[in-house]
Write an enzyme that holds these catalytic residues in place. Structure first.
Site, PDB file in Angstrom:
ATOM      1  N   ARG A  33       0.832  -1.195   0.000  1.00 45.32           N
ATOM      2  CA  ARG A  33       0.000   0.000   0.000  1.00 45.32           C
ATOM      3  C   ARG A  33       0.868   1.246   0.000  1.00 45.32           C
ATOM      4  NH1 ARG A  33      -5.280  -1.040   1.663  1.00 45.32           N
ATOM      5  NH2 ARG A  33      -5.790  -2.979   0.650  1.00 45.32           N
ATOM      6  N   ARG A  53      -3.167   6.106   0.529  1.00 44.51           N
ATOM      7  CA  ARG A  53      -3.752   7.412   0.824  1.00 44.51           C
ATOM      8  C   ARG A  53      -2.857   8.364   1.592  1.00 44.51           C
ATOM      9  NH1 ARG A  53      -9.042   4.520   2.873  1.00 44.51           N
ATOM     10  NH2 ARG A  53      -7.477   2.911   3.128  1.00 44.51           N
ATOM     11  N   ARG A  76      -6.510  11.151  -6.671  1.00 52.00           N
ATOM     12  CA  ARG A  76      -7.741  10.482  -6.239  1.00 52.00           C
ATOM     13  C   ARG A  76      -8.880  11.460  -6.002  1.00 52.00           C
ATOM     14  NH1 ARG A  76     -11.332   7.960  -5.119  1.00 52.00           N
ATOM     15  NH2 ARG A  76     -11.296   6.785  -3.192  1.00 52.00           N
ATOM     16  N   ASP A  97      -5.953  -3.223  -7.545  1.00 47.14           N
ATOM     17  CA  ASP A  97      -6.536  -3.821  -6.345  1.00 47.14           C
ATOM     18  C   ASP A  97      -6.776  -5.301  -6.573  1.00 47.14           C
ATOM     19  OD1 ASP A  97      -7.658  -2.846  -3.598  1.00 47.14           O
ATOM     20  OD2 ASP A  97      -8.988  -4.419  -4.297  1.00 47.14           O
ATOM     21  N   TYR A 157     -14.682 -11.694  -0.165  1.00 51.79           N
ATOM     22  CA  TYR A 157     -15.344 -10.500  -0.702  1.00 51.79           C
ATOM     23  C   TYR A 157     -16.502 -10.871  -1.622  1.00 51.79           C
ATOM     24  CZ  TYR A 157     -11.658  -7.633   1.273  1.00 51.79           C
ATOM     25  OH  TYR A 157     -10.815  -7.003   2.147  1.00 51.79           O
TER      26      TYR A 157
HETATM   27  O1  CP3 Z   1       0.745  -0.505  -2.544  1.00 52.93           O
HETATM   28  C1  CP3 Z   1      -0.192  -0.244  -3.301  1.00 52.93           C
HETATM   29  O2  CP3 Z   1      -0.809   0.798  -3.300  1.00 52.93           O
HETATM   30  C2  CP3 Z   1      -0.497  -1.305  -4.323  1.00 52.93           C
HETATM   31  C3  CP3 Z   1      -1.882  -1.415  -4.637  1.00 52.93           C
HETATM   32  C4  CP3 Z   1      -2.805  -2.180  -3.721  1.00 52.93           C
HETATM   33  C5  CP3 Z   1      -4.073  -1.691  -3.326  1.00 52.93           C
HETATM   34  N1  CP3 Z   1      -4.755  -2.710  -2.757  1.00 52.93           N
HETATM   35  C6  CP3 Z   1      -4.574  -0.337  -3.565  1.00 52.93           C
HETATM   36  C7  CP3 Z   1      -5.675   0.169  -2.739  1.00 52.93           C
HETATM   37  C8  CP3 Z   1      -2.697  -3.489  -3.279  1.00 52.93           C
HETATM   38  C9  CP3 Z   1      -1.524  -4.418  -3.350  1.00 52.93           C
HETATM   39  C10 CP3 Z   1      -3.955  -3.808  -2.683  1.00 52.93           C
HETATM   40  C11 CP3 Z   1      -4.260  -5.148  -2.184  1.00 52.93           C
HETATM   41  C12 CP3 Z   1      -5.488  -5.364  -1.429  1.00 52.93           C
HETATM   42  N2  CP3 Z   1      -6.724  -4.797  -1.609  1.00 52.93           N
HETATM   43  C13 CP3 Z   1      -5.610  -6.314  -0.408  1.00 52.93           C
HETATM   44  C14 CP3 Z   1      -4.506  -7.253   0.009  1.00 52.93           C
HETATM   45  C15 CP3 Z   1      -3.520  -6.602   0.867  1.00 52.93           C
HETATM   46  C16 CP3 Z   1      -4.037  -6.212   2.206  1.00 52.93           C
HETATM   47  O3  CP3 Z   1      -4.139  -5.011   2.457  1.00 52.93           O
HETATM   48  O4  CP3 Z   1      -4.346  -7.122   2.996  1.00 52.93           O
HETATM   49  C17 CP3 Z   1      -6.929  -6.273   0.072  1.00 52.93           C
HETATM   50  C18 CP3 Z   1      -7.512  -7.101   1.191  1.00 52.93           C
HETATM   51  C19 CP3 Z   1      -7.627  -5.313  -0.711  1.00 52.93           C
HETATM   52  C20 CP3 Z   1      -9.058  -4.959  -0.630  1.00 52.93           C
HETATM   53  C21 CP3 Z   1      -9.219  -3.526  -0.327  1.00 52.93           C
HETATM   54  N3  CP3 Z   1      -8.987  -2.503  -1.219  1.00 52.93           N
HETATM   55  C22 CP3 Z   1      -9.665  -2.934   0.883  1.00 52.93           C
HETATM   56  C23 CP3 Z   1     -10.038  -3.716   2.137  1.00 52.93           C
HETATM   57  C24 CP3 Z   1      -9.695  -1.542   0.693  1.00 52.93           C
HETATM   58  C25 CP3 Z   1     -10.203  -0.471   1.608  1.00 52.93           C
HETATM   59  C26 CP3 Z   1      -9.503  -0.334   2.898  1.00 52.93           C
HETATM   60  C27 CP3 Z   1      -8.017  -0.112   2.823  1.00 52.93           C
HETATM   61  O5  CP3 Z   1      -7.268  -0.838   3.529  1.00 52.93           O
HETATM   62  O6  CP3 Z   1      -7.537   0.786   2.129  1.00 52.93           O
HETATM   63  C28 CP3 Z   1      -9.212  -1.292  -0.621  1.00 52.93           C
HETATM   64  C29 CP3 Z   1      -9.037   0.010  -1.272  1.00 52.93           C
HETATM   65  C30 CP3 Z   1      -7.660   0.346  -1.735  1.00 52.93           C
HETATM   66  N4  CP3 Z   1      -6.837  -0.484  -2.451  1.00 52.93           N
HETATM   67  C31 CP3 Z   1      -7.001   1.598  -1.558  1.00 52.93           C
HETATM   68  C32 CP3 Z   1      -5.756   1.484  -2.201  1.00 52.93           C
HETATM   69  C33 CP3 Z   1      -4.717   2.544  -2.366  1.00 52.93           C
HETATM   70  C34 CP3 Z   1      -7.592   2.807  -0.894  1.00 52.93           C
HETATM   71  C35 CP3 Z   1      -8.558   3.428  -1.870  1.00 52.93           C
HETATM   72  C36 CP3 Z   1      -8.813   4.877  -1.620  1.00 52.93           C
HETATM   73  O7  CP3 Z   1      -9.690   5.182  -0.821  1.00 52.93           O
HETATM   74  O8  CP3 Z   1      -8.166   5.709  -2.272  1.00 52.93           O
END
Ligand code: CP3
Length: 346
Positions: free
Chosen positions: A26, A30, A39, A75, A151
């Site tokens: 991540r 954010r 964003r 994602d 999910y």
């Molecule tokens: O490092 C990176 O930014 C790479 C991209 C990346 C994202 N999601 C971007 C993202 C990666 C590798 C993921 C993987 C992901 N997504 C996982 C596995 C890793 C982990 O965290 O356990 C999971 C479970 C998800 C599902 C997911 N996507 C959730 C639960 C959420 C919301 C809550 C959160 O933790 O942010 C997302 C949204 C998401 N994916 C964001 C980002 C940058 C935030 C979106 C935003 O509001 O801008």
């Protein structure tokens, strides 16, 4: 530095290196100003599907933090949409308007062609390569079948993912059918990422740790193994991250050894000494500073970074990382302090 010779890739290939490489999960999240700006004007999924912008947020950490690898911005839920589920990202996290409710819905899911249905991800990889110019490796990723099933069955963010948990006992054959379809989808999806230029692949089983010990083997580990085997010979290192799996390290190590998985990601719940004893130096180990530690004072934070480096000293393939993703309100200066401390200490 060519990709093949980069520090991270050599480490992931288990060769001794002169200093500890670092990247974060991540990292394009954010907490970075460039990400927030971009964003602010675009919906999350739309950003994933706009390769130039997605590439820009992917490389922001490289510019701001000087990390040793770039993870592509996307994602884990992207392939679920390609299978036929409607995915949305609300304020509380990902949602499905129409979660899977019966066997017919599972049967109706497609095993999509990754280039036709998610070609934008491959475009992101190519666009990121265009920007990093071989300076650091580009990491592709996917979610593991158990986490994606959570999910797909729940439909909204959850602490328990009760719908999937219940299905393990209520209708395991249907769950296996779903997970097999997801596994086939994920293998093709990850191979397409390698084809597009990914230099390493990470598989995320973020919810694997919530399973009972038998269910863990049958529903988390078994499908992670299938995917790792499906990627065998793909030419790039495979990183396995199962969160909350501290009670299953022996089983994971057995699988990793049998399949030849190149690297394992450790969450912050796993004591380094335990991981070192169980995994030895047969695979690279990635981890595992708690993401919350980034809120400590700079002095305390730097001290924790040194402690972690010391704990993994002697292991030929340690990659410094957090135990999980960077939290949104994390101060950028603290992330920079972590990278700086790793560089000056190793
Ligand atoms: O490092 C990176 O930014 C790479 C991209 C990346 C994202 N999601 C971007 C993202 C990666 C590798 C993921 C993987 C992901 N997504 C996982 C596995 C890793 C982990 O965290 O356990 C999971 C479970 C998800 C599902 C997911 N996507 C959730 C639960 C959420 C919301 C809550 C959160 O933790 O942010 C997302 C949204 C998401 N994916 C964001 C980002 C940058 C935030 C979106 C935003 O509001 O801008």
């Amino acid at each position: 530095m060519s990709n093949e010779n980069s520090l991270l890739i050599r480490t992931l290939r288990r060769q001794p290196t002169e200093r500890t490489p670092v990247w974060f999960m991540r990292q394009a999240g954010r907490y970075l100003p460039g990400y927030q700006r971009i964003r602010g004007g675009i919906d999350f999924l739309q950003l994933c599907k706009t390769p130039e912008l997605a590439a820009e947020v992917s490389v922001e950490p490289l510019e701001v933090l000087d990390v040793d690898a770039v993870i592509i911005f996307s994602d884990i839920l992207v392939p679920l949409e390609a299978m036929g589920l409607e995915v949305e990202f609300g304020d509380r996290g990902p949602c499905m308007s129409d979660p899977l409710r019966d066997r017919a819905a599972i049967e109706a899911l497609k095993i999509p062609d990754p280039v036709e249905s998610t070609g934008f991800v491959m475009d992101v990889i190519r666009a990121v390569h265009g920007r990093v110019n071989g300076k650091v490796p580009v990491i592709g990723f996917a979610g593991a079948p158990w986490t994606l099933s959570c999910y797909a069955l729940e439909g909204s963010p959850s602490r328990t993912f009760a719908a999937a948990q219940r299905m393990i006992y209520e209708s395991p054959a249907d769950l296996h059918l779903l997970m097999e379809k997801i596994a086939d989808t994920v293998i093709a999806y990850l191979l397409a990422q390698v084809e597009a230029g990914a230099n390493a692949l990470q598989l995320f089983d973020s919810w694997g740790g919530m399973l009972g010990h038998q269910a863990f083997e049958e529903f988390s580990l078994h499908y992670c193994r299938r995917i790792m085997e499906g990627l065998d010979g793909c030419g790039v290192p495979r990183i396995l991250f199962i969160r909350g799996a501290g009670n299953h390290l022996e089983k994971i190590a057995k699988m990793v050894n049998e399949v030849g998985v190149e690297a394992v990601g450790l969450d912050e719940m796993t004591p380094p000494e335990q991981a070192l004893t169980i995994f030895g130096d047969r695979c690279a180990l990635q981890g595992n500073l708690p993401p919350q530690a980034l809120f400590a004072s700079e002095e305390d934070l730097r001290c924790r970074v040194r402690e972690l480096l010391d704990a993994f000293r002697g292991h030929p393939g340690h990659v410094f990382n957090l135990g999980h993703g960077i939290l949104p309100p994390t101060p950028v200066a603290n992330v920079q302090a972590v990278v700086d401390e790793i560089r000056s200490y190793t």
